[in-house]
Design an enzyme around this catalytic site. Sequence first.
Site, short mmCIF file in Angstrom:
data_model
loop_
_atom_site.label_atom_id
_atom_site.label_comp_id
_atom_site.label_asym_id
_atom_site.label_seq_id
_atom_site.Cartn_x
_atom_site.Cartn_y
_atom_site.Cartn_z
N ASP A 274 -6.12 1.40 12.74
CA ASP A 274 -7.35 0.65 12.42
C ASP A 274 -8.23 0.51 13.64
O ASP A 274 -9.45 0.43 13.53
CB ASP A 274 -7.01 -0.72 11.84
CG ASP A 274 -6.64 -0.57 10.38
OD1 ASP A 274 -5.49 -0.20 10.10
OD2 ASP A 274 -7.53 -0.74 9.53
N LYS B 60 -1.38 -1.25 10.24
CA LYS B 60 -0.77 -2.16 9.26
C LYS B 60 0.49 -2.82 9.81
O LYS B 60 1.33 -2.17 10.43
CB LYS B 60 -0.46 -1.36 7.99
CG LYS B 60 0.19 -2.12 6.85
CD LYS B 60 -0.54 -3.38 6.46
CE LYS B 60 -1.98 -3.13 6.08
NZ LYS B 60 -2.77 -4.41 6.03
N GLN C 248 0.83 -1.22 0.00
CA GLN C 248 0.00 0.00 0.00
C GLN C 248 0.87 1.26 0.00
O GLN C 248 0.46 2.29 -0.56
CB GLN C 248 -0.91 0.02 1.24
CG GLN C 248 -2.05 -0.99 1.20
CD GLN C 248 -1.68 -2.29 1.87
OE1 GLN C 248 -0.52 -2.69 1.87
NE2 GLN C 248 -2.65 -2.98 2.43
O1 MRU Z 1 -5.13 -3.39 5.01
P1 MRU Z 1 -5.41 -1.93 4.82
O2 MRU Z 1 -4.80 -1.37 3.59
O3 MRU Z 1 -6.90 -1.64 4.94
O4 MRU Z 1 -4.72 -1.23 6.06
C1 MRU Z 1 -4.83 0.16 6.21
C2 MRU Z 1 -4.07 0.72 7.35
O5 MRU Z 1 -3.45 0.02 8.11
C3 MRU Z 1 -4.18 2.20 7.58
O6 MRU Z 1 -3.03 2.69 8.16
C4 MRU Z 1 -5.36 2.49 8.52
O7 MRU Z 1 -6.53 1.86 8.07
C5 MRU Z 1 -5.61 3.93 8.70
S1 MRU Z 1 -6.26 4.70 7.27
C6 MRU Z 1 -6.56 6.32 7.61
#
Ligand code: MRU
Length: 346
Positions: free
Chosen positions: A237, A248, A196
Amino acid sequence: MPINTIEWIDSQIKIIDQTLLPQKLKYIYCKDIESLKKAIVSLKIRGAPALGIAAALGIVLEMKKSSAKDYSHFKEELEDTISYIGSSRPTAVNLFRSLKRMHNCMEKNRKKKIEKIKEALEKEALQIIEEDKRCNRLIGKKGASLIKDGDTILTHCNAGALATADYGTALGIIYRAKEEGKRVRVYVDETRPLLQGARLTTWELLKEGIETTLICDNMAGEVMREGKIDKILVGADRIAANGDTANKIGTYTLAVLAKENRIPFYIVSPLSSIDLSLPKGEEIPIEQRDKNEVIKGLGKVIAPEEVKVYNPAFDITPAKYIKGIITEKGIYRSPYKKSLKNLGGK
Ligand code: MRU
């Protein structure tokens, strides 16, 4: 950052297919909750706030089709839809908070005709989108107060416009600092296994004309030791009542390295990602994902296919490593159990 990550258009959910970035900016339409759930699970739409919006719109999408004639049948259908969407990804609390909010909205309007309840649900979901947009700008403003002209920031994964309705949280701070005339440079972790950082964060930052340097995740420690990083900003999250934060996978490693190198490590998050019902980080459910993401993560097979793989999508950063939690209401500091009390999101 004018990107419409997720929208409600002509009674369909319009999203950017994030698995195709940076090669292709393609919008797709989810016309039913089956395709929405697939989009969530396959990370076409992702990031905690965007998942909250997707969940709310998913309820609208499905319940619009309901032919229920009375409230109890309508309620039953809505609750089934909540269970269906709720089984997509377990970690981001925004998804569950939105589902609960949609349920509350239905209950609040229970005395109305079914068509009116449907209208109220749509209004509620659109409000969640508007609140997220406002919230991100407030976070940007609060957070930018910490950024000095010339700062170099390290970030992980994508906590930008693509993870929210628009603008982003951690990246929103960087956009705001730039709007205020500060020069900011950013180092971006590639964020294995699904990249990402490499695919999404660099794409967003370059579009905004921000000086961006991509590193492999295992370079972060050396970059810090060389004195290249002034601050670390990452998203969340789910944040437990004591400040422990799920984000993440790889975030925890950064936080420990940040402490060793005396670099301030900040979590950037809307209040809607705080879950006061969980006292500490160990209680946050961590999503386990398919082994193929690791074995074939870079587009080709990079390991023997029979090898065992451990693939947690998130890790927990203990509160002791977190210098502050930057939210739309301000910056919260340790002890988080005390400072976050009564602030557990809407
Ligand atoms: O697996 P993902 O791409 O959904 O993980 C996203 C993250 O870990 C972001 O850092 C988190 O959701 C914050 S987004 C403002």
